[in-house]
Write an enzyme that holds these catalytic residues in place. Structure first.
Site, PDB file in Angstrom:
ATOM      1  N   ASN A   1       0.775  -1.107  -0.112  1.00  0.00           N
ATOM      2  CA  ASN A   1      -0.127  -0.003   0.224  1.00  0.00           C
ATOM      3  C   ASN A   1       0.867   1.271  -0.042  1.00  0.00           C
ATOM      4  O   ASN A   1       1.639   1.520   0.803  1.00  0.00           O
ATOM      5  CB  ASN A   1      -0.889  -0.047   1.269  1.00  0.00           C
ATOM      6  CG  ASN A   1      -1.785   1.286   1.241  1.00  0.00           C
ATOM      7  OD1 ASN A   1      -1.425   2.369   0.972  1.00  0.00           O
ATOM      8  ND2 ASN A   1      -2.951   0.712   1.881  1.00  0.00           N
TER       9      ASN A   1
ATOM     10  N   HIS B   1       1.099   5.917   2.130  1.00  0.00           N
ATOM     11  CA  HIS B   1       1.807   6.903   2.791  1.00  0.00           C
ATOM     12  C   HIS B   1       2.885   7.278   2.413  1.00  0.00           C
ATOM     13  O   HIS B   1       3.598   8.503   2.571  1.00  0.00           O
ATOM     14  CB  HIS B   1       2.217   6.020   4.265  1.00  0.00           C
ATOM     15  CG  HIS B   1       1.078   5.646   5.027  1.00  0.00           C
ATOM     16  ND1 HIS B   1       0.507   6.607   5.565  1.00  0.00           N
ATOM     17  CD2 HIS B   1       0.714   4.451   5.336  1.00  0.00           C
ATOM     18  CE1 HIS B   1      -0.638   6.217   6.215  1.00  0.00           C
ATOM     19  NE2 HIS B   1      -0.498   5.005   6.130  1.00  0.00           N
TER      20      HIS B   1
ATOM     21  N   HIS C   1      -5.589   3.594  -1.211  1.00  0.00           N
ATOM     22  CA  HIS C   1      -6.983   3.965  -0.840  1.00  0.00           C
ATOM     23  C   HIS C   1      -7.173   5.335  -1.192  1.00  0.00           C
ATOM     24  O   HIS C   1      -6.663   6.290  -1.012  1.00  0.00           O
ATOM     25  CB  HIS C   1      -7.089   3.672   0.625  1.00  0.00           C
ATOM     26  CG  HIS C   1      -8.232   4.021   1.365  1.00  0.00           C
ATOM     27  ND1 HIS C   1      -8.339   3.897   2.646  1.00  0.00           N
ATOM     28  CD2 HIS C   1      -9.468   4.311   0.923  1.00  0.00           C
ATOM     29  CE1 HIS C   1      -9.599   3.903   3.050  1.00  0.00           C
ATOM     30  NE2 HIS C   1     -10.286   4.178   2.213  1.00  0.00           N
TER      31      HIS C   1
ATOM     32  N   ARG D   1      -9.357   7.924  -0.514  1.00  0.00           N
ATOM     33  CA  ARG D   1     -10.461   8.237   0.802  1.00  0.00           C
ATOM     34  C   ARG D   1     -11.333   9.449   0.243  1.00  0.00           C
ATOM     35  O   ARG D   1     -10.999  10.196  -0.780  1.00  0.00           O
ATOM     36  CB  ARG D   1      -9.702   8.607   1.958  1.00  0.00           C
ATOM     37  CG  ARG D   1      -9.042   7.493   2.408  1.00  0.00           C
ATOM     38  CD  ARG D   1      -8.222   7.965   3.779  1.00  0.00           C
ATOM     39  NE  ARG D   1      -9.391   8.087   4.680  1.00  0.00           N
ATOM     40  CZ  ARG D   1      -9.506   7.063   5.953  1.00  0.00           C
ATOM     41  NH1 ARG D   1      -8.689   6.361   5.971  1.00  0.00           N
ATOM     42  NH2 ARG D   1     -10.437   7.410   6.681  1.00  0.00           N
TER      43      ARG D   1
ATOM     44  N   ARG E   1      -7.107  12.485   1.805  1.00  0.00           N
ATOM     45  CA  ARG E   1      -5.863  12.871   2.632  1.00  0.00           C
ATOM     46  C   ARG E   1      -4.771  12.549   1.985  1.00  0.00           C
ATOM     47  O   ARG E   1      -3.727  13.071   2.508  1.00  0.00           O
ATOM     48  CB  ARG E   1      -6.308  12.580   3.893  1.00  0.00           C
ATOM     49  CG  ARG E   1      -6.052  11.254   4.357  1.00  0.00           C
ATOM     50  CD  ARG E   1      -6.054  10.940   5.772  1.00  0.00           C
ATOM     51  NE  ARG E   1      -7.241  10.806   6.213  1.00  0.00           N
ATOM     52  CZ  ARG E   1      -7.823  10.149   7.365  1.00  0.00           C
ATOM     53  NH1 ARG E   1      -6.962   9.615   8.042  1.00  0.00           N
ATOM     54  NH2 ARG E   1      -8.940  10.384   7.946  1.00  0.00           N
TER      55      ARG E   1
ATOM     56  N   GLU F   1      -8.460   0.393  -2.868  1.00  0.00           N
ATOM     57  CA  GLU F   1      -9.224   0.180  -1.669  1.00  0.00           C
ATOM     58  C   GLU F   1     -10.299   1.424  -1.531  1.00  0.00           C
ATOM     59  O   GLU F   1     -10.002   2.579  -2.012  1.00  0.00           O
ATOM     60  CB  GLU F   1      -8.549   0.412  -0.209  1.00  0.00           C
ATOM     61  CG  GLU F   1      -8.021  -0.708   0.236  1.00  0.00           C
ATOM     62  CD  GLU F   1      -7.080  -0.302   1.378  1.00  0.00           C
ATOM     63  OE1 GLU F   1      -7.409   0.370   2.091  1.00  0.00           O
ATOM     64  OE2 GLU F   1      -5.939  -0.919   1.743  1.00  0.00           O
TER      65      GLU F   1
ATOM     66  N   THR G   1      -7.971   3.075   8.446  1.00  0.00           N
ATOM     67  CA  THR G   1      -9.064   2.160   8.602  1.00  0.00           C
ATOM     68  C   THR G   1      -9.365   1.282   9.981  1.00  0.00           C
ATOM     69  O   THR G   1      -8.378   0.250  10.219  1.00  0.00           O
ATOM     70  CB  THR G   1      -8.998   1.327   7.455  1.00  0.00           C
ATOM     71  OG1 THR G   1      -8.688   2.098   6.305  1.00  0.00           O
ATOM     72  CG2 THR G   1     -10.465   0.357   7.231  1.00  0.00           C
TER      73      THR G   1
ATOM     74  N   GLU H   1     -10.506  -9.944   2.802  1.00  0.00           N
ATOM     75  CA  GLU H   1      -9.223  -9.562   3.541  1.00  0.00           C
ATOM     76  C   GLU H   1      -9.635  -9.485   4.872  1.00  0.00           C
ATOM     77  O   GLU H   1     -10.430  -8.620   5.415  1.00  0.00           O
ATOM     78  CB  GLU H   1      -8.568  -8.302   3.048  1.00  0.00           C
ATOM     79  CG  GLU H   1      -7.406  -7.783   3.767  1.00  0.00           C
ATOM     80  CD  GLU H   1      -6.822  -6.598   3.195  1.00  0.00           C
ATOM     81  OE1 GLU H   1      -7.371  -6.294   1.845  1.00  0.00           O
ATOM     82  OE2 GLU H   1      -6.018  -5.995   3.723  1.00  0.00           O
TER      83      GLU H   1
ATOM     84  N   HIS I   1      -3.240  -5.221   7.820  1.00  0.00           N
ATOM     85  CA  HIS I   1      -3.511  -3.881   8.466  1.00  0.00           C
ATOM     86  C   HIS I   1      -2.423  -4.120   9.910  1.00  0.00           C
ATOM     87  O   HIS I   1      -2.802  -5.091  10.563  1.00  0.00           O
ATOM     88  CB  HIS I   1      -4.872  -3.561   8.905  1.00  0.00           C
ATOM     89  CG  HIS I   1      -5.081  -2.206   9.256  1.00  0.00           C
ATOM     90  ND1 HIS I   1      -4.599  -1.646  10.318  1.00  0.00           N
ATOM     91  CD2 HIS I   1      -5.746  -1.314   8.580  1.00  0.00           C
ATOM     92  CE1 HIS I   1      -5.025  -0.281  10.448  1.00  0.00           C
ATOM     93  NE2 HIS I   1      -5.480  -0.130   9.377  1.00  0.00           N
TER      94      HIS I   1
HETATM   95  N1  PXP Z   1      -5.585  -3.450   4.246  1.00  0.00           N
HETATM   96  C1  PXP Z   1      -6.626  -2.460   4.176  1.00  0.00           C
HETATM   97  C2  PXP Z   1      -7.812  -3.006   3.702  1.00  0.00           C
HETATM   98  C3  PXP Z   1      -6.255  -1.391   4.681  1.00  0.00           C
HETATM   99  O1  PXP Z   1      -7.077  -0.437   4.638  1.00  0.00           O
HETATM  100  C4  PXP Z   1      -4.840  -0.841   5.063  1.00  0.00           C
HETATM  101  C5  PXP Z   1      -4.606   0.482   5.425  1.00  0.00           C
HETATM  102  O2  PXP Z   1      -4.867   1.334   4.343  1.00  0.00           O
HETATM  103  C6  PXP Z   1      -4.008  -1.879   5.021  1.00  0.00           C
HETATM  104  C7  PXP Z   1      -4.484  -3.100   4.534  1.00  0.00           C
HETATM  105  C8  PXP Z   1      -2.583  -1.614   5.307  1.00  0.00           C
HETATM  106  O3  PXP Z   1      -2.302  -1.430   6.498  1.00  0.00           O
HETATM  107  P1  PXP Z   1      -1.192  -1.030   7.185  1.00  0.00           P
HETATM  108  O4  PXP Z   1      -0.629   0.520   6.635  1.00  0.00           O
HETATM  109  O5  PXP Z   1      -1.437  -0.851   8.744  1.00  0.00           O
HETATM  110  O6  PXP Z   1       0.085  -1.901   6.673  1.00  0.00           O
END
Ligand code: PXP
Length: 240
Positions: A7, A10, A43, A45, A49, A70, A101, A151, A190
């Site tokens: 992902n 960030h 994602h 949003r 953001r 996402e 999330t 997931e 997550h």
């Molecule tokens: N999976 C989903 C569905 C999420 O919403 C997120 C966070 O955006 C992640 C995985 C990844 O989470 P993390 O950034 O804590 O690794």
């Protein structure tokens, strides 16, 4: 081999901290893919953001692996997804005030909305995944909704310690077995990081882990390519 979806939100978070045009999550997506990621996750949003439409469009265009968008059940974003056609959409809950999330999608509560949205996505050839807590009724409802995968939300596991963490892991194991028995593909993610990923990587039937924050955070010190490779080594020790 257990697949890794990275992902890149960030990277966009860092960009948005200054509202300028770098670092670019699109460049990050390419590096992650070259380092061995099987998919790229972003994602979009409602408050934009981090990732923006421009990022989503370009990531979809430049990567060769799976693009997993996402998104929440928001009409505006659903229309955008139907237009962009990512390989996969992962439906997540979204609250404006949350830092990230926080829980899985309450599929029982939003079942009728899902019954309307999922066929629209599938008609466009988009695979659909639901981000859910490890609760049997949520898995059974996901099966009824005919999604391709679920997931499992690993946040509670990641935040727990000691015996509680073991209990959370056991819940994830049981729900992974149930989902697999029902014919659903099982993904998880997550809060996973370099210290807590291995027990989750060893769960039966889990095919893909989606990880963001810990990889991007480590990349600040060791570089993105190495951060992705180190995570893949932890996930698949027998293959390295
Ligand atoms: N999976 C989903 C569905 C999420 O919403 C997120 C966070 O955006 C992640 C995985 C990844 O989470 P993390 O950034 O804590 O690794």
């Amino acid at each position: 081999m257990l697949s890794l979806g990275v992902n890149v939100d960030h990277v966009a978070t860092l960009r948005e901290a200054r509202k300028i045009d770098y670092p670019d999550p699109v460049q990050a997506a390419v590096i992650c893919e070259l380092a061995g990621a099987s998919s790229i996750v972003a994602h979009l949003r409602e408050d934009r953001r981090h990732a923006k439409e421009r990022d989503i469009r370009l990531i979809k265009e430049v990567i060769h692996s799976k693009f997993n968008l996402e998104m929440a059940l928001s009409e505006e974003i659903i229309d955008f997804a139907l237009h962009i056609k990512p390989a996969q959409v992962t439906l997540v809950p979204e609250r404006r005030e949350e830092v990230t999330t926080e829980g899985g999608l309450d599929v029982l509560k939003v079942k009728s909305k899902l019954q309307e949205v999922i066929p629209r996505l599938k008609d466009k050839g988009i695979k659909v995944s639901l981000f859910i807590d490890p609760i049997s009724s949520h898995i059974e409802t996901s099966k009824e909704l005919e999604v391709d995968s679920i997931e499992l939300h690993t946040g509670r596991y990641a935040n727990a310690e000691g015996k509680n963490r073991e209990e959370e892991k056991e819940k994830l194991r049981e729900m992974s077995v149930l989902a697999h028995r029902l014919g659903l593909k099982v993904h998880a993610g997550h809060g996973l990081n370099y210290r807590n990923v291995q027990p989750i990587a060893q769960l039966p039937h889990v095919e893909e882990l989606n990880i963001g924050h810990s990889i991007i955070a480590r990349a600040v010190f060791v570089g993105l390519e190495r951060a992705v490779k180190e995570m893949l080594q932890l996930m698949n020790p027998a293959h390295t």
